[in-house]
Design an enzyme around this catalytic site. Sequence first.
Site, PDB file in Angstrom:
ATOM      1  N   SER A 144       0.982  -1.049  -0.042  1.00 33.17           N
ATOM      2  CA  SER A 144      -0.203  -0.069   0.037  1.00 33.17           C
ATOM      3  C   SER A 144       0.805   1.120   0.076  1.00 33.17           C
ATOM      4  O   SER A 144       1.557   1.501  -0.710  1.00 33.17           O
ATOM      5  CB  SER A 144      -1.067  -0.088   1.204  1.00 33.17           C
ATOM      6  N   ASP A 303      -2.676   6.167  -4.018  1.00 37.85           N
ATOM      7  CA  ASP A 303      -1.485   5.467  -3.657  1.00 37.85           C
ATOM      8  C   ASP A 303      -0.728   4.344  -4.358  1.00 37.85           C
ATOM      9  O   ASP A 303      -1.511   4.122  -5.532  1.00 37.85           O
ATOM     10  CB  ASP A 303      -1.797   4.970  -2.128  1.00 37.85           C
ATOM     11  N   ASP A 305      -1.153   1.018  -4.685  1.00 36.03           N
ATOM     12  CA  ASP A 305      -2.052   0.051  -5.505  1.00 36.03           C
ATOM     13  C   ASP A 305      -3.387   0.533  -5.552  1.00 36.03           C
ATOM     14  O   ASP A 305      -4.259  -0.162  -5.730  1.00 36.03           O
ATOM     15  CB  ASP A 305      -2.175  -1.039  -4.328  1.00 36.03           C
ATOM     16  N   ASP A 307      -5.819   2.185  -3.955  1.00 34.40           N
ATOM     17  CA  ASP A 307      -7.034   1.689  -3.301  1.00 34.40           C
ATOM     18  C   ASP A 307      -7.427   3.247  -2.407  1.00 34.40           C
ATOM     19  O   ASP A 307      -8.621   3.144  -1.969  1.00 34.40           O
ATOM     20  CB  ASP A 307      -7.197   0.481  -2.277  1.00 34.40           C
TER      21      ASP A 307
END
Length: 577
Positions: A144, A303, A305, A307
Amino acid sequence: MDYRENYKHWLEDDYFDEATREELRGIASDEKEIEERFYTELEFGTAGLRGVIGAGTNRMNIYTVRKATQGLANYILKVGGEKRGVAIAYDSRHMSPEFADVSALCLAANGIKAYVFESLRPTPELSYAVRKLGAIAGINITASHNPPEYNGYKVYWEDGAQITPPHDTGIMDEVKAVKDYSDTKTMDKEAAIAASLYQTIGADIDDPYIAELKKLVIHQDAIDAVGGELKIVYTPLHGTGNLPVRRVLKELGFANVYVVPEQELPNGDFPTVSYPNPEAAEAFELGLALAKKVDADLILATDPDADRLGVYVKDAQTGDYHSLTGNMSGCLIGDYIIGQKKELTGLPADGAFVKSIVSTNMADAIAKYYGIELIEVLTGFKFIGQKILEFEDTGKGTYLFGMEESYGCLPGTYARDKDAVAASMMLCEAAAYYKTKNMTLWDAMIQMYERYGYYKDEVTSITLKGMEGLEKIQEIMNNLRANAPKEIGGYQVTAVRDYKNDTITDTASGAVRPTGLPASNVLYYELTDDAWVCVRPSGTEPKVKFYFGIKGTSLDDADAKASDMKGAVSALVEGMM
């Protein structure tokens, strides 16, 4: 074995490759580093694995990843799900493609087909892929928004959400049962492909995923009218959002999307920021500079990834750009979706707004205004996903929107994790809609404050690394649990929720009732005047987090009250150290 014996085993056993052993020889004179790497196994928790990349049992490497995957494979075999396969995605971090292949080839060696994305993809698309493919599980290689030295391994179940009971504990038990790294299985990639146990996926998932997002659009008419006028600055922060965010905005008709060039391409070093977190002001420095140059209406940052979504919006009156917290952007999107659905088609009688327990009380006010149910779940978007599944299984409850304060929301049920690609799209649609009403997103935010109240919510945390840090975090929680404060920042504590012990204690009467949620090491203090404070150890980082919220009568009043509360929370923290 103690940490020294573990270190020696890794040094001498030729099961571990030469590069690994060479790295370990390089720390031979650093006793503290050896201890940190080998005093324990990298824990497979309810969210999977996350840690610093490197050699050792307490690090992210091909061996700890393979061990985790062997445990997952054993569980899948145990529940008879091997014929359905596992979807695998990865982000732009160091070793992400390698960890994805290690996972895929371990599954293949266990007779379980792996569907592996051809290149980096967002977390929400992995969630969607699990559902689209009818897979039994999913694996996402990502850490993340953590610093660049980290990577992680998240496991999803067949509904597309991260694992929840009973599957989380079942998989954890199977991972723990793999005692020897050499007991894990793997196979040659070409052999796995030939045996139809390794399949590359890409456009066959991308296209239907984007199509699902476009189905969420409420006012294409507004986009058609002003989408060519809005100016949007976007940064993927060197991560996975670049292609899908730009694609969906372009296909909908947003013609002026300016991508921050220095942060456009994937880069696991994240060279323009100290860590790639859209919650941090530094993540927006380059985006703000570009926004001022092109006179942008809003700035978006996802960010690595994709999400989580960070947002700045322009104040047309002053020309300034205001930062929106995850609570603010989540409520802005949720209020837009729910309000427009009510106006156009009406809301279902069993409609629900789902939020995490550490999210703003403005969500409660929105739900009350629209006459829908507000449902609280534990921190972690998987619990929002679990609630959607419950609605589907029981036929009771209609999901309208879900959000958590950590910059994540989900405007539909096509996936079961927070989706910054969809959030970017919906926020741009809302900007277009409000523009047709001669309003900016900041105007819409102020309108919400005037309607619901001037809620302000913040989070502060202390980082405590290593063995001593874990012990200190537990000590803090134990002290607070044994000595609940009677007031915080001048607000009286009216109730104490202890989610670990499943109790809500009314401080005036002493009456106790259950929380109704699963056990979790979290303490929540309900305060007078709709204020609150919550304390919980992070599930993904070596931190203990202190969340709080207040309600003011104006922006200035809310700022002043939040500043006072922050000082009170800091004093509470200092008293625990």
